[in-house]
Design a protein around this motif. Structure first.
Motif, PDB file in Angstrom:
ATOM      1  N   SER A 323     -17.042  11.321 -22.212  1.00 57.93           N
ATOM      2  CA  SER A 323     -15.822  12.108 -22.395  1.00 57.93           C
ATOM      3  C   SER A 323     -16.166  13.352 -23.197  1.00 57.93           C
ATOM      4  O   SER A 323     -17.052  13.328 -24.066  1.00 57.93           O
ATOM      5  CB  SER A 323     -14.746  11.299 -23.119  1.00 57.93           C
ATOM      6  N   VAL A 324     -15.458  14.444 -22.927  1.00 51.80           N
ATOM      7  CA  VAL A 324     -15.675  15.682 -23.650  1.00 51.80           C
ATOM      8  C   VAL A 324     -14.418  16.539 -23.545  1.00 51.80           C
ATOM      9  O   VAL A 324     -13.818  16.648 -22.471  1.00 51.80           O
ATOM     10  CB  VAL A 324     -16.902  16.453 -23.099  1.00 51.80           C
ATOM     11  N   ALA A 325     -13.992  17.100 -24.681  1.00 58.37           N
ATOM     12  CA  ALA A 325     -12.877  18.051 -24.721  1.00 58.37           C
ATOM     13  C   ALA A 325     -11.647  17.540 -23.985  1.00 58.37           C
ATOM     14  O   ALA A 325     -11.061  18.237 -23.160  1.00 58.37           O
ATOM     15  CB  ALA A 325     -13.323  19.394 -24.146  1.00 58.37           C
ATOM     16  N   GLY A 326     -11.256  16.321 -24.264  1.00 61.80           N
ATOM     17  CA  GLY A 326     -10.045  15.786 -23.679  1.00 61.80           C
ATOM     18  C   GLY A 326     -10.144  15.409 -22.222  1.00 61.80           C
ATOM     19  O   GLY A 326      -9.122  15.241 -21.545  1.00 61.80           O
ATOM     20  N   ALA A 327     -11.353  15.281 -21.717  1.00 65.78           N
ATOM     21  CA  ALA A 327     -11.540  14.926 -20.309  1.00 65.78           C
ATOM     22  C   ALA A 327     -12.596  13.836 -20.194  1.00 65.78           C
ATOM     23  O   ALA A 327     -13.552  13.784 -20.973  1.00 65.78           O
ATOM     24  CB  ALA A 327     -11.967  16.148 -19.501  1.00 65.78           C
ATOM     25  N   ASP A 328     -12.390  12.963 -19.233  1.00 63.76           N
ATOM     26  CA  ASP A 328     -13.390  11.956 -18.901  1.00 63.76           C
ATOM     27  C   ASP A 328     -14.321  12.513 -17.825  1.00 63.76           C
ATOM     28  O   ASP A 328     -13.874  13.199 -16.897  1.00 63.76           O
ATOM     29  CB  ASP A 328     -12.711  10.683 -18.373  1.00 63.76           C
ATOM     30  N   LEU A 329     -15.609  12.223 -17.956  1.00 63.50           N
ATOM     31  CA  LEU A 329     -16.605  12.698 -16.995  1.00 63.50           C
ATOM     32  C   LEU A 329     -17.022  11.552 -16.084  1.00 63.50           C
ATOM     33  O   LEU A 329     -17.370  10.468 -16.549  1.00 63.50           O
ATOM     34  CB  LEU A 329     -17.832  13.253 -17.721  1.00 63.50           C
ATOM     35  N   TYR A 330     -16.991  11.820 -14.793  1.00 61.44           N
ATOM     36  CA  TYR A 330     -17.363  10.835 -13.789  1.00 61.44           C
ATOM     37  C   TYR A 330     -18.498  11.387 -12.934  1.00 61.44           C
ATOM     38  O   TYR A 330     -18.430  12.529 -12.454  1.00 61.44           O
ATOM     39  CB  TYR A 330     -16.177  10.504 -12.880  1.00 61.44           C
ATOM     40  N   ASP A 331     -19.543  10.585 -12.758  1.00 55.54           N
ATOM     41  CA  ASP A 331     -20.624  10.930 -11.832  1.00 55.54           C
ATOM     42  C   ASP A 331     -20.352  10.242 -10.498  1.00 55.54           C
ATOM     43  O   ASP A 331     -20.184   9.022 -10.434  1.00 55.54           O
ATOM     44  CB  ASP A 331     -21.983  10.472 -12.372  1.00 55.54           C
ATOM     45  N   TRP A 332     -20.298  11.049  -9.450  1.00 55.78           N
ATOM     46  CA  TRP A 332     -20.117  10.532  -8.088  1.00 55.78           C
ATOM     47  C   TRP A 332     -21.448  10.633  -7.344  1.00 55.78           C
ATOM     48  O   TRP A 332     -22.201  11.600  -7.525  1.00 55.78           O
ATOM     49  CB  TRP A 332     -19.065  11.343  -7.337  1.00 55.78           C
ATOM     50  N   GLY A 333     -21.733   9.644  -6.545  1.00 54.50           N
ATOM     51  CA  GLY A 333     -22.924   9.693  -5.702  1.00 54.50           C
ATOM     52  C   GLY A 333     -22.594   9.228  -4.296  1.00 54.50           C
ATOM     53  O   GLY A 333     -21.689   8.410  -4.086  1.00 54.50           O
ATOM     54  N   GLY A 334     -23.316   9.759  -3.328  1.00 57.41           N
ATOM     55  CA  GLY A 334     -23.133   9.357  -1.943  1.00 57.41           C
ATOM     56  C   GLY A 334     -24.471   9.218  -1.248  1.00 57.41           C
ATOM     57  O   GLY A 334     -25.447   9.889  -1.619  1.00 57.41           O
ATOM     58  N   GLN A 335     -24.542   8.334  -0.269  1.00 57.94           N
ATOM     59  CA  GLN A 335     -25.764   8.144   0.505  1.00 57.94           C
ATOM     60  C   GLN A 335     -25.436   8.111   1.987  1.00 57.94           C
ATOM     61  O   GLN A 335     -24.454   7.499   2.417  1.00 57.94           O
ATOM     62  CB  GLN A 335     -26.468   6.841   0.120  1.00 57.94           C
ATOM     63  N   VAL A 336     -26.286   8.787   2.755  1.00 54.54           N
ATOM     64  CA  VAL A 336     -26.230   8.731   4.219  1.00 54.54           C
ATOM     65  C   VAL A 336     -27.612   8.316   4.704  1.00 54.54           C
ATOM     66  O   VAL A 336     -28.613   8.953   4.355  1.00 54.54           O
ATOM     67  CB  VAL A 336     -25.831  10.086   4.829  1.00 54.54           C
TER      68      VAL A 336
END
Length: 682
Positions: A323-336
């Motif tokens: 989390s930083v500056a009032g926001a949550d951070l999410y890492d998205w990943g995708g595979q093909v």
């Protein structure tokens, strides 16, 4: 010094003759990511052919495209490769400004043109541009023109790694060379080009300024010597040549759509190993290696619970990293992933192999890994043919042609049984001379047409340097030929050996030849070649592109893709058994829960040349916590590239390393954590 085994960039940047290469393996490569010299090293140019000198213009202090950077001193690259916080959500995927055109200096009086030309021969010339600090200057406009009104010649290019080169110029004629770049004084010189039938890379070399040697002194220019011609470093991001008429549907190979994801699939594992080796020894790193999407494709990252969306398997993952500056951070990943294809399911093929046997194949080497000695490109070609043979079957038919200044047919209509006839035929050859690609292609197509079997798959496979020199200024003619033959039922695939390839030509051969291109820089790249052979001979997908639609509440903060503009987006081909991994970081205001979905879409041409589009989607809620380990590993891979490119400094990298990835204890995660700490001096 293992990272210096791929020799071509050295030759491109220094113009050194081959006999000096091994003794200079430890030298710094101009135009790479390397420490900046101190102010005490500044030269004092005295003539117009010296380095470009900075003027009081405010632009002089701005970082230029391809800005050199170093371990511990990391200014941003002028041409962005990654996107971060400053990008508003509504601008995700859209061009972020355009490069400013170079200014054009006022013309100066010209010397008299030479008129006593009895025989006009074509020749090549090249050079390198250095700034006042002795560093190669990227992105400068180089304009050349003949001063003889009876022998017209005019061309222009931009320097890459400080290097410029021109083909098909008239020898014996005065040529004016003008170099300009905003924020720098322009330079001009006039030279009479020499005939260069021997391919001497220094016969017509015209540098502007000089590089600094390791001790802070000027490097002397190499003396002319007979050696294979030296080519300019291919720009890592180049637009394709204008397409000719095609029977296939109109289909953009590069996209400016919001959410477009970078995908190229040209490089092999050897190039990635070279980068790692350079990091471990704090050696200069070429910006051309800073392609995080290629690293994600090549590393052993595997998602679970993939869904089959014909012809691919697709999956995603999402993990909250902080989390930083009032926001949550999410890492998205995708595979093909494109599943492997059994050998028995591949249609019988009439394969025409066209193998380069020019002097470049003996003079240049690939990259050696571990205790493996670097092979010559000719050795690499033979190893490639042997590997390809493991993916052939007894219903296949082979033709084999080698080419340099001429062509020689070694096998015609040979029913495949073992690799022995192919290897024995190649072992009778001694590479020499220059490469002439256009006449070689004409010969290969003529043989393929004579052996054409409508009941089988018919294809040409080119193995060679695919250099601009082998194209000999005939790229347009080559591409027109390749496209017309592909439309007539003889498509082309390409395996570019080493690092001499003209990237624009390689990409366009893939597109217009209705085939696949791959770059093989060393023996390690052959490991997956036999598995991918069905796709080389008959691709299941071509001009493959990807884009991601994310919930509108999310704000993009970082990405493994280059989203600067249309010229930074690639299309490519996945071979059987190959995958592509994508990674992006999003911010979400604390307390919010998006109701939208992540939708990963793939657009491509199928084997019949028809446009297809598929997509895979999952909601934000259902995706949370899935594939946490590979998504975190992908984040570590991307963090290294953000550090190398100056998108995050050492402190920022360390601030992410422990809080975001401290619990990630995987083989790949630990390797990249170590690389990040090594480059940061930890």
């Amino acid at each position: 010094m293992a990272e210096i085994q791929i020799l071509q960039p050295k030759l491109l940047n220094w113009g050194l003759r081959y006999s000096l290469i091994l003794s200079l393996a430890a030298c710094q490569t101009p135009g790479n990511i390397a420490p900046l010299p101190s102010s005490s090293q500044q030269p004092n140019p005295t003539d117009s052919s010296g380095p470009l000198s900075a003027t009081p213009d405010p632009l002089a202090s701005a970082p230029a495209p391809g800005q050199i950077i170093a371990p511990f001193t990391l200014p941003r690259l002028g041409a962005r490769t990654l996107i971060e916080d400053e990008i508003p959500t509504e601008a995700i995927g859209l061009p972020i400004g355009s490069p400013q055109p170079p200014s054009h200096p006022t013309a100066t009086p010209l010397p008299s043109a030479t008129s006593d030309i009895s025989v006009i021969e074509k020749t090549t010339f090249n050079g390198k541009l250095f700034d006042d600090l002795g560093q190669p200057l990227n992105g400068a406009l180089v304009k050349v023109r003949s001063l003889n009104s009876q022998v017209p010649f005019e061309a222009e290019t931009l320097t890459s790694g400080g290097t410029f080169a021109f083909n098909n110029a008239p020898s014996g004629v005065q040529i004016e060379i003008t170099i300009s770049k905003p924020g720098f004084a322009s330079r001009k010189r006039v030279e009479v080009l020499k005939s260069n039938k021997q391919g001497d890379p220094n016969a017509n070399r015209y540098d502007f300024g000089q590089a600094f040697a390791a001790g802070g002194t000027r490097e002397s220019s190499p003396a002319p010597a007979s050696a294979p011609p030296i080519l300019p470093l291919p720009t890592p991001i180049m637009p394709p040549l204008p397409p000719t008429a095609s029977a296939e549907p109109a289909y953009a190979t590069r996209s400016s759509e919001a959410g477009a994801l970078s995908f190229q699939a040209l490089q092999g594992k050897t190039t990635l190993e070279k980068l790692k080796s350079q990091i471990k020894t704090h050696s200069p790193i070429s910006p051309a290696l800073l392609l995080p999407w290629e690293a994600l494709r090549l590393e052993p990252l595997n998602f679970s619970n993939l869904s089959y969306v014909a012809p691919f398997q697709m999956g995603m993952g999402l993990v909250k990293v902080g989390s930083v500056a009032g926001a949550d951070l999410y890492d998205w990943g995708g595979q093909v992933l494109l599943p492997t294809q059994p050998l028995e399911s591949r249609p019988a093929t009439v394969l025409t192999l066209l193998v380069e046997a020019s002097g470049l194949m003996n003079s240049f080497k690939g990259f050696g890994t571990g205790n493996t000695a670097p092979p010559s490109l000719w050795e690499l070609a033979q190893a490639t043919v042997q590997t390809l043979a493991t993916g052939l079957k007894d219903t296949d038919q082979l033709n084999l042609i080698v080419y340099s200044e001429g062509t020689q047919t070694l096998l015609s209509g040979q029913a495949f049984s073992t690799a022995q006839p192919l290897l024995q035929a190649l072992q009778t050859q001694t590479p020499s001379g220059s490469a002439q690609l256009l006449p070689a292609l004409n010969t290969a197509y003529a043989l393929a047409e004579s052996q054409h079997d409508p009941s089988k798959n018919n294809r040409l496979l080119l193995l060679g340097t695919v250099s601009s020199l082998s194209a000999a200024g005939q790229s347009a003619e080559i591409l027109n030929l390749v496209e017309s033959k592909a439309q007539a039922g003889l498509p082309l695939s390409v395996l570019a050996l080493g690092e001499l390839a003209d990237r624009a030509l390689l990409e366009n051969l893939q597109r217009q030849g209705q085939g696949v291109s791959r770059q093989l820089a060393g023996l390690a790249d052959l490991e997956a070649l036999a598995q991918g052979l069905p796709g080389l001979l008959k691709p299941a997908n071509r001009q493959l592109r990807f884009r991601l639609e994310a919930p509108t509440e999310l704000s993009l903060k970082a990405s493994s893709s280059a989203l600067q503009g249309a010229d930074l987006r690639w299309s490519g081909t996945l071979l059987p058994g190959e995958k592509q991994i994508f990674w992006q970081r999003f911010a979400l205001p604390v307390g919010q829960s998006p109701s939208g979905v992540f939708r990963l879409q793939a657009d491509y041409l199928d084997p019949a040349g028809q446009a297809q589009s598929i997509s895979f989607e999952q909601s934000f809620a259902s995706l949370q916590g899935q594939n946490q380990s590979p998504v975190r590993d992908a984040g570590l891979v991307n963090l290294l590239f953000r550090l190398l490119s100056g998108r995050v400094d050492q402190a920022g990298a360390q601030a992410e390393l422990t809080p975001y990835y401290g619990a990630q204890n995987t083989t790949l995660g630990n390797e990249y954590r170590s690389l990040i700490q090594t480059w940061s001096g930890q």
